[in-house]
Motif scaffolding. Structure first.
Motif, PDB file in Angstrom:
ATOM      1  N   GLN A  23       0.929  -1.288  -0.051  1.00  0.00           N
ATOM      2  CA  GLN A  23       0.104  -0.018   0.114  1.00  0.00           C
ATOM      3  C   GLN A  23       0.726   1.355  -0.046  1.00  0.00           C
ATOM      4  N   GLY A  24       2.170   1.219   0.110  1.00  0.00           N
ATOM      5  CA  GLY A  24       3.414   2.299   0.231  1.00  0.00           C
ATOM      6  C   GLY A  24       3.150   2.876   1.534  1.00  0.00           C
ATOM      7  N   ALA A  25       4.212   3.687   1.855  1.00  0.00           N
ATOM      8  CA  ALA A  25       4.630   4.244   2.895  1.00  0.00           C
ATOM      9  C   ALA A  25       3.616   5.311   3.565  1.00  0.00           C
ATOM     10  N   ASP A  26       3.025   6.066   2.456  1.00  0.00           N
ATOM     11  CA  ASP A  26       1.728   6.839   2.950  1.00  0.00           C
ATOM     12  C   ASP A  26       0.762   6.090   3.734  1.00  0.00           C
ATOM     13  N   SER A  27       0.585   4.900   3.687  1.00  0.00           N
ATOM     14  CA  SER A  27      -0.485   4.148   4.022  1.00  0.00           C
ATOM     15  C   SER A  27      -0.423   3.916   5.449  1.00  0.00           C
ATOM     16  N   MET A  28       0.862   4.009   5.943  1.00  0.00           N
ATOM     17  CA  MET A  28       1.094   3.630   7.416  1.00  0.00           C
ATOM     18  C   MET A  28       0.633   4.492   8.234  1.00  0.00           C
ATOM     19  N   THR A  29       0.162   4.121   9.605  1.00  0.00           N
ATOM     20  CA  THR A  29      -0.472   4.856  10.495  1.00  0.00           C
ATOM     21  C   THR A  29       0.191   4.781  11.686  1.00  0.00           C
ATOM     22  N   GLU A  30      -0.004   5.744  12.802  1.00  0.00           N
ATOM     23  CA  GLU A  30       0.788   5.413  14.064  1.00  0.00           C
ATOM     24  C   GLU A  30       0.226   4.176  14.735  1.00  0.00           C
ATOM     25  N   SER A  31      -0.734   3.946  14.521  1.00  0.00           N
ATOM     26  CA  SER A  31      -1.726   2.799  15.238  1.00  0.00           C
ATOM     27  C   SER A  31      -0.711   1.412  14.832  1.00  0.00           C
ATOM     28  N   ASP A  32      -0.260   1.639  13.482  1.00  0.00           N
ATOM     29  CA  ASP A  32       0.535   0.575  12.806  1.00  0.00           C
ATOM     30  C   ASP A  32       1.671   0.137  13.918  1.00  0.00           C
ATOM     31  N   TYR A  33       2.266   1.335  14.315  1.00  0.00           N
ATOM     32  CA  TYR A  33       3.301   1.023  15.080  1.00  0.00           C
ATOM     33  C   TYR A  33       3.353   1.140  16.748  1.00  0.00           C
ATOM     34  N   SER A  34       2.248   1.355  17.080  1.00  0.00           N
ATOM     35  CA  SER A  34       2.006   1.562  18.408  1.00  0.00           C
ATOM     36  C   SER A  34       0.935   0.536  19.010  1.00  0.00           C
ATOM     37  N   ASP A  35       0.063  -0.017  18.197  1.00  0.00           N
ATOM     38  CA  ASP A  35      -1.025  -1.033  18.802  1.00  0.00           C
ATOM     39  C   ASP A  35      -0.560  -2.446  18.136  1.00  0.00           C
ATOM     40  N   THR A  36      -0.151  -3.030  19.220  1.00  0.00           N
ATOM     41  CA  THR A  36       0.442  -4.624  18.954  1.00  0.00           C
ATOM     42  C   THR A  36      -0.444  -5.517  19.499  1.00  0.00           C
ATOM     43  N   THR A  37      -1.632  -5.210  19.985  1.00  0.00           N
ATOM     44  CA  THR A  37      -2.493  -6.089  20.791  1.00  0.00           C
ATOM     45  C   THR A  37      -2.875  -7.246  19.883  1.00  0.00           C
ATOM     46  N   GLN A  38      -3.209  -6.993  18.626  1.00  0.00           N
ATOM     47  CA  GLN A  38      -3.795  -7.892  17.563  1.00  0.00           C
ATOM     48  C   GLN A  38      -2.932  -9.133  17.372  1.00  0.00           C
TER      49      GLN A  38
END
Length: 442
Positions: free
Chosen positions: A369-384
């Motif tokens: 999806q490209g670097a622009d698709s990355m969100t803060e929660s992708d890097y901070s929320d690991t619960t899943q």
């Protein structure tokens, strides 16, 4: 250590290891039963006088991101060669611009994504300016890394470092147990709780008081409990409920004062809004004098240290030592590994697989999806990713472990084996029983 036949009992340092001799009047069955129910084998005869000798556990263990180191080597070799080529031109910087920014230039490099072009331009520009002094700085989107696959960095690298340190600490703790011949039975779960003021650990979780006190004595040798405390702190995740910034600041202040003056704030009396020693001296006066006499600190550092610690100390004295909760930290131990508590991210041996899954998911999303698709929660929320690993029952491998090591038995299993044998009849015995039963029926 030699025990005289008339000796009734002896105890180890702090009374943690106690042996009581059975009376000769006791039956051999009782004596044998007591031996079978022992859960820990301890021989400290050669070590009892040197329990404070060595700090084996280390909170940090020099983690090296091998993927990143390999990429840095590739980058240095590639751009050192590029710099030599650029220097053949009258203006090397103009040539770099032409390669990455000037679409009408014959040197313009085609086929790069926006992220790749910007990364390559920045990396090459840095090397042109600074040469190998560019150090470890690099942008991972550089196309020279494309064939090598993704490389960890940032929060992923931090998680991998925590898991690496955990494996090292596990091994160090095992070597500490081995040093004093202490064996923790299979599937026994222990909890270590460390007081931040004394930096001593309390071990709970088992009904075997001898085992708990033996492990407690060993972890409290030298600075092993302190290093375990620091390891727990450095392994925390953002949602940890046993860690908070205010308590951490209090811990830091207490340690600073103790390291410089030798006084523990917890033991001092508060008078007129000041922590005072037995003779009535303001402990901050002692602290300030020692800091100012330190030749290894600059005047600026001394000023900043005294200003910050002085303000915190005054506030704590004004409100009371217990106005801020102590930073009491705990961690569990089972089957050869420490496991984090009161947080979602676990770095224990069987519960750290979420890191790899999280890393792969991040790279897959970025690639598709490209670097622009990355969100803060992708890097901070690991619960899943952490949830299914949190639910792992660490005793599930009990039977498999026994198959590999048949000598590892619980106290109850040892007792049953002693009383009734292993419960397995031979084929010949089964055949004899069938013949006897048949004869009786006839």
């Amino acid at each position: 250590m030699t025990i005289n036949s008339n000796t009734q009992s002896f105890s180890s340092l702090n009374g943690a290891i106690k042996v009581t001799q059975s009376s000769q009047a006791e039956s051999s069955f009782t004596t044998q039963t007591k031996k079978l129910t022992d859960s820990v084998s301890i021989d400290i005869s050669s070590n009892s006088e040197s329990l404070e000798e060595e700090t084996v556990i280390q909170a940090r263990n020099g983690y090296v991101n091998e993927e990143k180191e390999a990429r840095i080597k590739i980058m240095r070799e590639y751009y050192s060669s590029a710099v030599e080529e650029n220097n053949q031109f009258e203006n090397p910087y103009n040539h770099i611009w032409d390669k990455y920014k000037n679409t009408s230039s014959p040197y313009y490099i085609q086929g790069l994504t926006k992220e790749e072009r910007n990364a390559a331009y920045t990396n090459e520009l840095r090397f042109q300016r600074n040469g190998k002094d560019n150090g470890n700085l690099m942008l991972k989107d550089d196309p020279i890394f494309k064939s090598g696959g993704p490389v960890s960095g940032g929060v992923i690298e931090t998680a991998e470092r925590k898991a690496y340190d955990r494996e090292k600490v596990n091994g160090q703790f095992q070597s500490l147990l081995d040093k004093y011949n202490i064996s923790i039975p299979q599937d026994t779960k222990l909890s270590f709780t460390i007081d931040p003021n004394t930096l001593k650990a309390t071990v709970t979780g088992t009904d075997d008081e001898t085992l708990a006190k033996s492990v407690e004595d060993v972890i409290n040798t030298a600075d092993n409990a302190k290093q375990l405390f620091l390891h727990i702190s450095s392994s925390r995740s953002d949602d940890s409920t046993q860690y908070n910034a205010e308590s951490s600041s209090k811990y830091g202040l207490v340690q600073n004062i103790k390291d410089v003056t030798g006084y523990n704030l917890k033991d001092l009396e508060i008078k007129d809004g000041k922590f005072v020693t037995e003779d009535g001296t303001d402990v901050f006066e002692i602290y300030a004098k020692k800091i100012n006499e330190n030749p290894n600190k600059s005047d600026f550092t001394k000023q900043m240290t005294l200003g910050s610690d002085g303000a915190e100390l005054a506030k704590l004295a004004r409100n009371g030592f217990d106005s801020v909760p102590d930073l009491v930290l705990s961690i569990d131990y089972q089957n050869g590994s420490f496991y984090d508590v009161k947080q979602s991210e676990n770095f224990g041996t069987q519960k750290s697989g979420w890191i790899k899954e999280w890393k792969e998911a991040l790279f897959d999303k970025k690639k598709s999806q490209g670097a622009d698709s990355m969100t803060e929660s992708d890097y901070s929320d690991t619960t899943q990713f952490t949830k299914k690993y949190d639910d792992i029952d660490l005793t599930n491998n009990k039977n498999n472990t026994k198959k590999d090591n048949k000598e590892v038995l619980s106290k109850e299993e040892l007792m049953l084996k002693y009383l009734f044998g292993d419960g397995k009849e031979s084929k010949e015995d089964n055949e004899k029983n069938q013949i006897n039963n048949t004869s009786l029926k006839n």
